[in-house]
Design a protein around this motif. Sequence first.
Motif, PDB file in Angstrom:
ATOM      1  N   VAL A   1       0.848  -1.201   0.000  1.00  0.00           N
ATOM      2  CA  VAL A   1       0.000   0.000   0.000  1.00  0.00           C
ATOM      3  C   VAL A   1       0.879   1.244   0.000  1.00  0.00           C
ATOM      4  O   VAL A   1       1.978   1.264   0.569  1.00  0.00           O
ATOM      5  CB  VAL A   1      -0.951   0.025   1.215  1.00  0.00           C
ATOM      6  CG1 VAL A   1      -1.991  -1.062   1.101  1.00  0.00           C
ATOM      7  CG2 VAL A   1      -0.176  -0.130   2.523  1.00  0.00           C
TER       8      VAL A   1
ATOM      9  N   ALA B   1       5.172  -0.192   2.768  1.00  0.00           N
ATOM     10  CA  ALA B   1       4.170  -0.746   3.685  1.00  0.00           C
ATOM     11  C   ALA B   1       3.426  -1.881   3.007  1.00  0.00           C
ATOM     12  O   ALA B   1       3.364  -1.967   1.769  1.00  0.00           O
ATOM     13  CB  ALA B   1       3.179   0.332   4.119  1.00  0.00           C
TER      14      ALA B   1
ATOM     15  N   LEU C   1      -0.309  -4.407   3.669  1.00  0.00           N
ATOM     16  CA  LEU C   1      -1.543  -4.604   4.425  1.00  0.00           C
ATOM     17  C   LEU C   1      -1.907  -6.079   4.378  1.00  0.00           C
ATOM     18  O   LEU C   1      -2.092  -6.649   3.290  1.00  0.00           O
ATOM     19  CB  LEU C   1      -2.666  -3.763   3.835  1.00  0.00           C
ATOM     20  CG  LEU C   1      -4.064  -3.929   4.449  1.00  0.00           C
ATOM     21  CD1 LEU C   1      -4.065  -3.498   5.909  1.00  0.00           C
ATOM     22  CD2 LEU C   1      -5.094  -3.130   3.657  1.00  0.00           C
TER      23      LEU C   1
ATOM     24  N   LEU D   1      -1.687  -3.349   9.156  1.00  0.00           N
ATOM     25  CA  LEU D   1      -0.891  -2.545   8.242  1.00  0.00           C
ATOM     26  C   LEU D   1       0.454  -2.272   8.909  1.00  0.00           C
ATOM     27  O   LEU D   1       0.506  -1.716  10.009  1.00  0.00           O
ATOM     28  CB  LEU D   1      -1.599  -1.235   7.904  1.00  0.00           C
ATOM     29  CG  LEU D   1      -1.039  -0.467   6.706  1.00  0.00           C
ATOM     30  CD1 LEU D   1      -2.116   0.382   6.045  1.00  0.00           C
ATOM     31  CD2 LEU D   1       0.152   0.431   7.096  1.00  0.00           C
TER      32      LEU D   1
ATOM     33  N   GLU E   1      -9.820  -3.016   7.082  1.00  0.00           N
ATOM     34  CA  GLU E   1      -8.740  -2.466   6.247  1.00  0.00           C
ATOM     35  C   GLU E   1      -8.804  -0.946   6.194  1.00  0.00           C
ATOM     36  O   GLU E   1      -7.783  -0.258   6.341  1.00  0.00           O
ATOM     37  CB  GLU E   1      -8.844  -3.037   4.836  1.00  0.00           C
ATOM     38  CG  GLU E   1      -8.520  -4.515   4.737  1.00  0.00           C
ATOM     39  CD  GLU E   1      -8.744  -5.056   3.347  1.00  0.00           C
ATOM     40  OE1 GLU E   1      -8.287  -6.181   3.060  1.00  0.00           O
ATOM     41  OE2 GLU E   1      -9.376  -4.353   2.520  1.00  0.00           O
TER      42      GLU E   1
ATOM     43  N   LYS F   1      -5.930   1.524   7.881  1.00  0.00           N
ATOM     44  CA  LYS F   1      -5.187   2.464   7.025  1.00  0.00           C
ATOM     45  C   LYS F   1      -5.359   3.893   7.513  1.00  0.00           C
ATOM     46  O   LYS F   1      -4.399   4.683   7.498  1.00  0.00           O
ATOM     47  CB  LYS F   1      -5.658   2.328   5.586  1.00  0.00           C
ATOM     48  CG  LYS F   1      -4.808   3.124   4.613  1.00  0.00           C
ATOM     49  CD  LYS F   1      -5.227   2.876   3.169  1.00  0.00           C
ATOM     50  CE  LYS F   1      -4.343   3.674   2.211  1.00  0.00           C
ATOM     51  NZ  LYS F   1      -4.748   3.484   0.793  1.00  0.00           N
TER      52      LYS F   1
END
Length: 236
Positions: A169, A176, A178, A189, A222, A226
């Motif tokens: 991501v 990074a 996820l 994450l 998710e 984030k």
Amino acid sequence: MQPQQPGQWGPQNQQVPPGPQFQQWQQVPRKKSRAGCITLVVIGIVVLLGVGIVVGGYFYWRHGIINTPAGEEPSGENVISPCDLVSEETLRQLRTTNLIHGYESEDGSSASCTWRPTKGQDGNNERYLDITVSRAVSSDPEEAVAEAEETLENYRQTDGKRAARVVDVEGPWDEAFLATGTEVKQALLVFRKGTTTVSVGYDGYDKTYWFEDERMPAADAERNAKAAAEEFAAGI
């Protein structure tokens, strides 16, 4: 031998005396008893009432659980750095306004923050937000970056390997990924920004009328993980 009298020619009509066989023919058919049918109907009604009571009691019990606020009373934990990098507004959106644990090591190399719902403020479903921070302490800049990269890769090889889905991501960080549907978190994450590696885990359960609660939708987990990670990374 006497001659037969007129009207007496042939066999004489004789009345058959009533006997057992004749009496049987003359019996009036008995009406069938309805007692058995009535008994079955009564038993059926009792069974249905019993089932209704059990089912109704179960749903009444689950209804009480579903409408019970999640979380605990405010912990009173002081919001220390770096836990203060997540704003109160974001915590309200994630329904995790109760900081129950905040820690930072003396040398600043590690820190952790744990949030849970505040009872009566964050709805009826359980939600969990956990952030762990690791900072490389090497005096050599290149070695510090390499150390942070290795920490992120360790997360990828452990939590990522046990996830249902792993994607890279983009955001306010250097790199990074996820991971969704891990053993511990519905969404995890992990990002690296410079020499700092941060894992942001978000999870929760939705109450249902079934025997067990359901894990929160992956898409919601998710999105919230984030959101918290982006805000945290922006403050580093």
